[in-house]
Design an enzyme around this catalytic site. Structure first.
Site, PDB file in Angstrom:
ATOM      1  N   LYS A  79      40.516  33.389 -19.380  1.00  0.00           N
ATOM      2  CA  LYS A  79      39.730  32.678 -20.141  1.00  0.00           C
ATOM      3  C   LYS A  79      39.070  32.182 -19.091  1.00  0.00           C
ATOM      4  O   LYS A  79      39.407  32.120 -18.271  1.00  0.00           O
ATOM      5  CB  LYS A  79      40.539  31.754 -20.331  1.00  0.00           C
ATOM      6  CG  LYS A  79      40.219  30.113 -21.089  1.00  0.00           C
ATOM      7  CD  LYS A  79      41.673  28.583 -20.928  1.00  0.00           C
ATOM      8  CE  LYS A  79      41.693  27.788 -21.758  1.00  0.00           C
ATOM      9  NZ  LYS A  79      42.615  27.601 -22.149  1.00  0.00           N
ATOM     10  N   SER A 154      43.353  25.527 -26.571  1.00  0.00           N
ATOM     11  CA  SER A 154      42.332  25.568 -26.253  1.00  0.00           C
ATOM     12  C   SER A 154      41.620  26.793 -25.558  1.00  0.00           C
ATOM     13  O   SER A 154      40.174  26.964 -25.509  1.00  0.00           O
ATOM     14  CB  SER A 154      41.654  24.638 -24.732  1.00  0.00           C
ATOM     15  OG  SER A 154      43.005  24.934 -23.952  1.00  0.00           O
ATOM     16  N   SER A 178      47.886  24.795 -25.215  1.00  0.00           N
ATOM     17  CA  SER A 178      46.915  25.750 -25.530  1.00  0.00           C
ATOM     18  C   SER A 178      46.316  27.332 -25.592  1.00  0.00           C
ATOM     19  O   SER A 178      45.994  27.987 -25.508  1.00  0.00           O
ATOM     20  CB  SER A 178      46.085  25.465 -24.677  1.00  0.00           C
ATOM     21  OG  SER A 178      45.012  23.931 -25.245  1.00  0.00           O
TER      22      SER A 178
END
Ligand code: GLN
Length: 486
Positions: A79, A154, A178
Site C-alpha cells: 500500500k 482504504s 481498511s
C-alpha cells in the site's frame, strides 16, 4: 498464463524447488499488470525495473543454494502508505505526489530482508481515509469482480491487485477496517493484527492509536506466512510490543473442537444485506459442525462505535497531518504573498475534500471548549467498547460477525453522503477501538457473484487462534477456488 493465479505457498514451493525462477514469475506478474491494471487502477507506482532487479538478486541467491524463506523471490504489493527508500510514497495524496522517501518503513525493510520482490505501490484512499478507494488523488480503483463497483477501502488498491492476481499478497493498513473491508469486497483474506504487533515506523500516520498494518492474501495460510515476516518488536515504534512472534503457520492444522465462538446480537441488525446475513450465519453453522461451540453474546456499546471513531480518528488525523505545510514535505504553492498564505494555499490545494473534512472535524473536536464534550467523551466510549470485549472474551475464544453490512457497492453511490460511507465500517471499527486482532475471510457470494466476508475477532495477541479457526473454515469450503472474471 497460469503462474499469477497461484498462492504464495504454491509459488514459493516451486521457487524453492527451482521449478520457477523469480525472474520468470516477476515478469509474468508485470505482464499481467500491463494487461489488466488499466481497467483496475490498483497501482499508483509500478516498480518494473526495480522488481526485475530484486528478482535477479533472489534468483542468484537461490541458485547458489541460499533460500531465505517463503517470500523469497515472490512478487508482493505494498500500500502506498509505507515508505520505501528512493521510491515515491504518495499516500494517495497530491500533497505527497512527488515525495521520494529517504528511508524504508520497517515493514518494507522486513519484506526486502525476506527476499520479497516488491512490484509496486498500491492505490488507496488519500491518507487512508475512506471505505471505497474513491478518495485517491490518483483516481478510483475498481473491483475485479465487477468493474462498476468499488473494491472497498482504504486499502482498495492492495485488495484489487491481489484479487486480480497482480501480486501474490499485499500489505495494507487498517485504522477502522481498511484491510478487512476491502478484503471482503474483493473475496480475500485480510488480517488486522493486534495494535502493537506490527511496527508502524515509516507507515504514514492517519490515527496513531488505531493504525495497524497487515496482510491481504488469497488464503489464510498466505496471511500467516506474511504475518510471520512483518510482526515483531521495533525499537523505532514505541507502541510495538516486545513479545515473541510465534510461527503463525504451525497451529493452522490443529482442529477447532471446543473453540468457543461468540456471536454478538448487536451485529445482526436491521439494514444488513440479507444475502450477507445468510452467508455469515451459514459460515457460523459450519464452524459449529467442525466442533466450535457457538453462543450468542452481547457487546452493548457497539452502537456508539462509529460516532466515537469519527471523533477520535479525525482528531488524531488533524494533529498528524499538521506536518504537511509545504515546508517539510512534498507539494508547495509558490504564488503566495507570505508564509501564512503559503501554508493556506498549499493545504487548500494539496489535500482532497475528505481529508479536509476530517481535519476540520478533528480540529473542532480538540478545540478548547469542545474538547471535553467531544474528544474526551469519545475516549470514554472507547473504554466502554473495550470493556465489552474484555467481558465477552472471559466467556468465548473468538467472536464472529459479518465484516461489511453489504457487498461491494457501485462507484459513486456513496460519495455525496459521507455518513452513508462511514457506516460501511460499522462492524470493523469496534475492533480497532479495542486494539484487537481481526480477520476477514471469504464465506460466499451473492446471487450476482459478489464476494461476502466473515469477520473473526480475537483476544489481544491471539492471532494464532484467529488464523486456526479461519483456516479450518477455509479448508472445508471452496470459495477461494473462484476467480474474478477480469
Ligand atoms: N473507512 C474508515 C475511515 O474512513 C477506515 C479507514 C481505515 O481503516 N484506514 O476512516
Amino acid at each position: 498464463m497460469e503462474l499469477p493465479f497461484l498462492t504464495i505457498r504454491e509459488v514459493s514451493e516451486s521457487i524453492k524447488k527451482k521449478e520457477i525462477s523469480p525472474v520468470e514469475i516477476t515478469q509474468a506478474i508485470l505482464e499481467r499488470i500491463g494487461e489488466v491494471d488499466g481497467k483496475l487502477n490498483s497501482y499508483i507506482t509500478v516498480l518494473a525495473d526495480q522488481a526485475i532487479q530484486f528478482a535477479k538478486e533472489a534468483e542468484k541467491l537461490i541458485s547458489s543454494g541460499t533460500y531465505i524463506g517463503p517470500l523469497h523471490g515472490v512478487p508482493i504489493g505494498l500500500k502506498d502508505i509505507f515508505c520505501m527508500k528512493g521510491v515515491r510514497t504518495t499516500c494517495g495524496s497530491k500533497i505527497l505526489e512527488n515525495f521520494i522517501s529517504p528511508y524504508d518503513a520497517t515493514v518494507t525493510r522486513k519484506l526486502k530482508d525476506a527476499g520479497a520482490v516488491i512490484v509496486g505501490k498500491n492505490n488507496m484512499d488519500e491518507f487512508a481515509m475512506g471505505s471505497s478507494t474513491e478518495n485517491s488523488y490518483f483516481g478510483p480503483t475498481r473491483n475485479p469482480w465487477d468493474l462498476e463497483r468499488v473494491p472497498g477501502g482504504s486499502s482498495g488498491g492492495s485488495a484489487a491487485a491481489v484479487s486480480a492476481s497482480l501480486c501474490f499478497g499485499s500489505i495494507g493498513t487498517d485504522t477502522g477496517g481498511s484491510i478487512r473491508q476491502p478484503a471482503t469486497l474483493c473475496g480475500l483474506v485480510g488480517l488486522k493484527p493486534t495494535y502493537g504487533r506490527v511496527s508502524r515506523f515509516g507507515m504514514i500516520a492517519f490515527a496513531s492509536s488505531l493504525d495497524q498494518g497487515g496482510p491481504l492474501t488469497k488464503t489464510v495460510e498466505d496471511t500467516a506466512l506474511m504475518l510471520n515476516i512483518i510482526a515483531g518488536n521495533d525499537s523505532r515504534d514505541s507502541t510495538s510490543v516486545n513479545s515473541p512472534v510465534p510461527d503463525y503457520t504451525s497451529c493452522l492444522n490443529d482442529g477447532i473442537k471446543g473453540v468457543k465462538v461468540g456471536v454478538p446480537r448487536e451485529y445482526f441488525i436491521k439494514g444488513i444485506d440479507t444475502e450477507v446475513e445468510e452467508a455469515v450465519k451459514r459460515a457460523i453453522a459450519l464452524v459449529e459442525d467442525l466442533g466450535g461451540v457457538v453462543e450468542e453474546i452481547s457487546l452493548p456499546h457497539t452502537k456508539h462505535a462509529v460516532s466515537a471513531y469519527y471523533l477520535l480518528a479525525p482528531s488524531e488525523a488533524s494533529s498528524n497531518l499538521a506536518r504537511y505545510d509545504g515546508v517539510k514535505y512534498g507539494f508547495r504553492v509558490y504564488d503566495a504573498e507570505n508564509l501564512r498564505d503559503m501554508y493556506f494555499k498549499t493545504r487548500a490545494e494539496g489535500f482532497g475534500r475528505e481529508v479536509k473534512r476530517r481535519i476540520m472535524i478533528g480540529t473542532y473536536a480538540l478545540s478548547s471548549g469542545y474538547y471535553d464534550a467531544y474528544y474526551l467523551k469519545a475516549q470514554r466510549v472507547r473504554t466502554l467498547i473495550k470493556k465489552d470485549f474484555e467481558d465477552a472474551f472471559k466467556k468465548v475464544d473468538v467472536i464472529m460477525t459479518p465484516t461489511s453490512p453489504e457487498p461491494a457497492f457501485k462507484i459513486g453511490e456513496k460519495t455525496d453522503d459521507p455518513l452513508k460511507m462511514y457506516l460501511s465500517d460499522i462492524f470493523t471499527i469496534p475492533c480497532n477501538l479495542a486494539g484487537l486482532p481481526g480477520i476477514s475471510i471469504p464465506c460466499g457470494f451473492t446471487s450476482t457473484g459478489l464476494p461476502i466476508g466473515l469477520q473473526i475477532l480475537g483476544k489481544p495477541f491471539d492471532e494464532e487462534t484467529l488464523l486456526r479457526v479461519a483456516h479450518n473454515y477455509e479448508i472445508h469450503t471452496n470459495w477461494k477456488e473462484k476467480r474474478p472474471p477480469i
